[in-house]
Design a protein around this motif. Structure first.
Motif, mmCIF file in Angstrom:
data_model
loop_
_atom_site.group_PDB
_atom_site.id
_atom_site.type_symbol
_atom_site.label_atom_id
_atom_site.label_comp_id
_atom_site.label_asym_id
_atom_site.label_seq_id
_atom_site.Cartn_x
_atom_site.Cartn_y
_atom_site.Cartn_z
ATOM 1 N N SER A 280 26.233 -50.651 49.770
ATOM 2 C CA SER A 280 24.636 -51.026 49.357
ATOM 3 C C SER A 280 23.687 -49.781 50.146
ATOM 4 C CB SER A 280 24.720 -52.027 49.456
ATOM 5 O OG SER A 280 24.986 -52.735 50.157
ATOM 6 N N SER A 295 28.697 -49.867 42.488
ATOM 7 C CA SER A 295 28.644 -50.347 43.258
ATOM 8 C C SER A 295 30.288 -50.193 44.372
ATOM 9 C CB SER A 295 28.393 -51.858 43.704
ATOM 10 O OG SER A 295 27.269 -50.943 42.175
ATOM 11 N N ILE A 349 26.358 -50.092 54.581
ATOM 12 C CA ILE A 349 24.956 -50.531 54.115
ATOM 13 C C ILE A 349 23.943 -49.332 54.155
ATOM 14 C CG2 ILE A 349 23.033 -51.066 54.851
ATOM 15 C CD1 ILE A 349 24.625 -53.977 55.080
#
Length: 673
Positions: A280, A295, A349
Motif C-alpha cells: 500500500s 495490491s 507501506i
C-alpha cells in the motif's frame, strides 16, 4: 452293516453228545456295537472238541472298542489275550459261554508343523463328540498358512476367525471320527517389522518436521508450517486415517498431526503456493508516490515505485515499513527516480516526505512552521523534565527511557508508556527490560543511569531486569561478551570418548573421537544443540567435528551389539553406518547436511514452533519443555513471561489484537480476533 443288537451262537447241549468227547460252546455278545467270532467250531452245531484250542476275535463297529470279554463255565476258565481283539482258551469238558461288551473309543487330535503359529497340544476325544481347537497368529506376523488334514474329510470341518489385541485366532470344529486326526500346518509367515518410515513430499519453502521413522504405536508429531515465502494449499495423506489421529491442529499458519504410528509406512504429499503480501502507498503532501503494480505481490518479487516532489520541494526521506510494526522497515534501492525493493514476509507501506527547497517561498513558510514546531518541542521537553510543572501538556510528568543500541544484543521494554511517546512513562512506574544477546554472546553488564550519571537500582528476575522510573530521563546500556559454552559427551559406557574442548566459544572447531573396544559392533549417536556433525571413520575410531554454536552441546553415544568376538574394522563400519549412527527419530541419511554422506544431521536446540489464536488464547505447540518465553504487545511491551512446562501450552490474552511471542531468538506474530 454292523449289528446293533447282541446275538448268540447256539449249539446243541452237551448231554446229547455224552460219550463222544465233544462239548457245545455257546457264545453271546451283549450291549451291541460289535460281535465275537469263534473258531474251531464244526459246521453249524458250533461243536468244539474238549481240549482243543479255541480262538475268539472281537469285531467292534467303527468308532467302538472292546470293553470286556469273558468265558464262563461251571469252573474257572483262563482266557489269554494274543493280540488286540484276539483271545484264546482251551476247551474244557463242559459247555461254556462267551460274554462281551463294546464302548465308544477315544482318539487323538494332533496339530503339527507350527513354528511361528501358536498351536494346541494333542488332545484325546471320544468317538462322536464335538471337537474344537484354536490356532493363534500373533499380530507381529505377516502372511498366511495352509492346512492338510489326515483322518478326516475337509468337508467335515467348519472354521471361523476373530481378531484380538494380540493377533488373530482361527477356530476349527468337527465331530470326532473313529480314528486319530492330524492337522499338518504349512506356514508362509514372517515377522512383521516394528518400525516404519515417515516421508514428507513437497516441503520446499515450508517448515516441515517429522521423525524419519517410528515404532508401531509410537505417538508421532508431524508439523507443516507456513513460512514467509510459501503457504500450504493441501495435504494428501497415505498410510494413516482418522482412526490413527490422536489430535490435529489446522489453521492459516500451520497444520500439525499427532498420530499413533500404524503398522505401515506413512507418506504426506504437500501442495503449496507462494505467499502474497499487501503493498500500500501512503498519501503524501507536497509530492506524489506512483505505484502501478498489483495490491498483493508474491514474496521476494520486486516492487518499483517513483517519488516526485512538487515544484519548489525536494525529497526529505523515502521509507518502506511493516504495515503492523513500523519499527521494522525495508531499505529500497534507488536508480534515477525509481525505488525498488523485494517483498519481505509482511505487508508493507510505502511512505515519503518532502521539504521545501532552500530559498524558495515554500522554504520560508516551512521554516517558520518548523521553528514553531521546534519551539513547542523544546517547551514540551522542558516541561516534562520538571515533575512539578503544569499538567496542561499531556506529556507533563513523563520521563523517557533511552536504550543505547548494540549489535551483539537487543533490549525490549515493558511498562505503562505514554501514548504520544512509547519510550516515556510516569515517575514511579515499574519498567521491565528483556535482554536478548545475539547467538554466541552473553550479557556482560547492564546499567540504567539518570541524566546526572547516578545509577538506578536494577532487580534481576531470571532473564529480565526491573527498575522503578525515577524523576529523570534514563539511559539503558548493555555490554556483551563472546560466550563460552560446554561440550558434553555422554553414554559412552565402555567405549573410549575424547573431546578436544569441554568449553568453547562460538565458532571454535570441536573434535570428538569415539573408539570402539573389543566386544562391541558399533554405536548410535544423538546430539542436542548442534545442527550437523561431520563424521569420518577409520578402523575402530570415529571422528566427529563441528563448529561450536552459541549454546551448550551434548552428544549422546549408545554402544551397540556387544558380542563375544573382538571388534574389527568392519564392525566399526557397521556401527558407523549413516543410518544407524544418527538419532532414530530426529535424523537419517535422508536428512544429511549438504556436505555429503559423512555429515550427520541432528535436531536443532530450539525447533520451529507454531502458534494458533483461539478464544482470547494463544495455543503454542512444538516448544521444548523448560524453554523461556515472552509475550509482548505489538509495541514490544512484555505482557507475560514464563517457562514452558510441556511442548504444548496456552497463554491467555486480555484483548483482541496483534501480539509477539518470543522463544529464544525466534519471534512469531499472532493476531487474536
Amino acid at each position: 452293516m454292523l449289528k446293533k443288537f447282541a446275538y448268540m451262537i447256539l449249539a446243541l447241549s452237551a448231554a446229547a453228545f455224552a460219550g463222544n468227547g465233544h462239548d457245545v460252546i455257546i457264545a453271546a455278545s451283549t450291549g451291541g456295537h460289535g460281535e465275537v467270532i469263534v473258531s474251531k467250531v464244526t459246521h453249524v452245531n458250533n461243536l468244539v472238541e474238549a481240549g482243543s484250542a479255541v480262538q475268539l476275535m472281537a469285531k467292534p463297529e467303527t468308532g467302538y472298542v472292546l470293553e470286556s470279554i469273558t468265558v464262563s463255565g461251571s469252573s474257572a476258565i483262563s482266557l489269554k489275550e494274543d493280540s488286540l481283539n484276539f483271545y484264546s482258551f482251551t476247551m474244557p469238558d463242559e459247555d461254556v459261554t462267551v460274554n462281551s461288551s463294546f464302548k465308544k473309543g477315544s482318539y487323538t487330535v494332533s496339530v503339527t508343523g507350527c513354528t511361528l503359529l501358536d498351536c494346541p497340544d494333542p488332545i484325546t476325544k471320544e468317538f462322536g463328540s464335538s471337537v474344537s481347537f484354536i490356532v493363534k497368529k500373533a499380530s507381529n506376523l505377516e502372511g498366511g498358512f495352509e492346512i492338510g488334514v489326515s483322518g478326516l474329510g475337509n468337508g467335515a470341518i467348519t472354521s471361523s476367525s476373530s481378531n484380538t489385541s494380540e493377533g488373530t485366532e482361527y477356530t476349527y470344529t468337527f465331530t470326532m471320527p473313529g480314528n486319530d486326526v492330524t492337522f499338518n500346518m504349512t506356514e508362509k509367515l514372517s515377522e512383521a517389522p516394528t518400525r516404519y518410515e515417515i516421508t514428507l513430499n513437497g516441503c520446499d519453502g515450508l517448515n516441515c518436521s517429522a521423525p524419519d521413522s517410528a515404532d508401531v504405536d509410537d505417538e508421532v508429531t508431524i508439523s507443516i508450517l507456513n513460512t514467509d515465502s510459501v503457504r500450504t494449499t493441501g495435504v494428501e495423506i497415505a498410510g494413516f486415517d482418522n482412526g490413527d489421529v490422536v489430535r490435529k491442529v489446522d489453521n492459516a499458519d500451520s497444520t500439525v498431526y499427532v498420530i499413533k504410528m500404524p503398522s505401515n509406512d506413512v507418506t504426506l504429499s504437500i501442495s503449496s503456493e507462494a505467499m502474497t503480501y499487501l503493498v500500500s502507498v501512503q498519501k503524501a503532501q507536497n509530492g506524489t508516490i506512483s505505484y502501478t503494480g498489483d495490491s498483493y505481490v508474491k514474496y521476494g518479487s520486486n516492487v518499483s515505485f517513483t517519488v516526485t516532489p512538487d515544484e519548489n520541494y525536494e525529497i526529505d526521506f523515502v521509507k518502506v515499513v511493516n504495515a503492523v510494526d513500523v519499527s521494522k522497515s525495508v531499505t529500497p534501492t534507488k536508480k534515477n527516480n525509481v525505488y525498488t525493493y523485494k517483498v519481505p514476509g509482511f505487508n508493507t507501506i510505502v511512505a515519503a516526505a518532502f521539504k521545501a527547497v532552500a530559498g524558495s517561498s515554500s522554504s520560508a513558510t516551512s521554516s517558520q512552521s518548523n521553528s514553531s514546531s521546534s519551539s513547542k518541542k523544546v517547551e514540551s521537553s522542558s516541561s516534562s523534565s520538571d515533575s512539578q510543572s503544569s499538567s496542561s501538556s499531556e506529556d507533563n510528568g513523563y520521563y523517557c527511557v533511552n536504550v543505547e543500541p548494540d549489535e551483539n544484543g537487543e533490549i525490549l521494554m515493558a511498562g505503562s508508556f505514554s501514548k504520544q511517546n512509547k519510550n516515556c512513562t510516569l515517575e514511579g512506574n515499574e519498567i521491565t527490560l528483556g535482554v536478548y544477546p545475539e547467538s554466541g554472546y552473553t550479557l556482560e553488564s547492564i546499567s540504567v543511569k539518570k541524566k546526572n550519571g547516578d545509577k538506578v537500582n536494577l532487580v534481576q528476575d531470571s532473564s529480565t531486569y526491573k527498575f522503578t522510573m525515577p524523576g529523570s530521563d534514563v539511559t539503558v546500556k548493555a555490554t556483551y561478551k563472546v560466550g563460552e559454552y560446554e561440550v558434553k559427551v555422554e553414554g559412552c559406557g565402555e567405549l573410549k570418548c575424547e573431546v578436544s574442548k569441554t568449553k568453547a566459544k562460538a565458532g571454535d572447531d570441536i573434535k570428538v573421537t569415539i573408539t570402539l573396544v573389543s566386544g562391541y559392533t558399533g554405536f548410535t549417536l544423538s546430539a542436542k544443540g548442534v545442527t550437523s556433525l561431520d563424521r569420518k571413520d577409520s578402523g575402530a575410531k570415529t571422528n566427529l567435528t563441528f563448529k561450536m554454536p552459541g549454546n551448550d552441546v551434548t552428544i549422546t553415544v549408545e554402544p551397540q551389539g556387544k558380542s563375544n568376538t573382538a571388534t574389527s574394522s568392519s564392525s566399526s563400519k557397521e556401527g558407523g553406518d549413516s543410518k544407524s549412527s544418527s538419532s532414530g527419530k530426529s535424523s537419517s541419511s535422508k536428512s544429511s547436511s549438504s556436505k555429503g554422506k559423512d555429515a550427520i544431521h541432528v535436531s536443532a536446540q530450539l525447533p520451529q514452533f507454531s502458534v494458533i489464536a483461539a478464544d482470547r488464547q494463544i495455543l503454542v505447540s512444538g516448544v521444548p519443555a523448560g524453554a523461556d518465553y515472552f509475550l509482548l504487545d505489538i509495541n514490544g511491551r512484555v505482557m507475560s513471561q514464563g517457562c514452558s512446562v510441556a511442548q504444548d501450552f496456552a497463554i491467555a490474552v486480555p484483548r483482541a489484537g496483534y501480539y509477539l511471542l518470543r522463544v529464544g531468538n525466534t519471534v512469531r506474530t499472532v493476531n487474536v480476533q
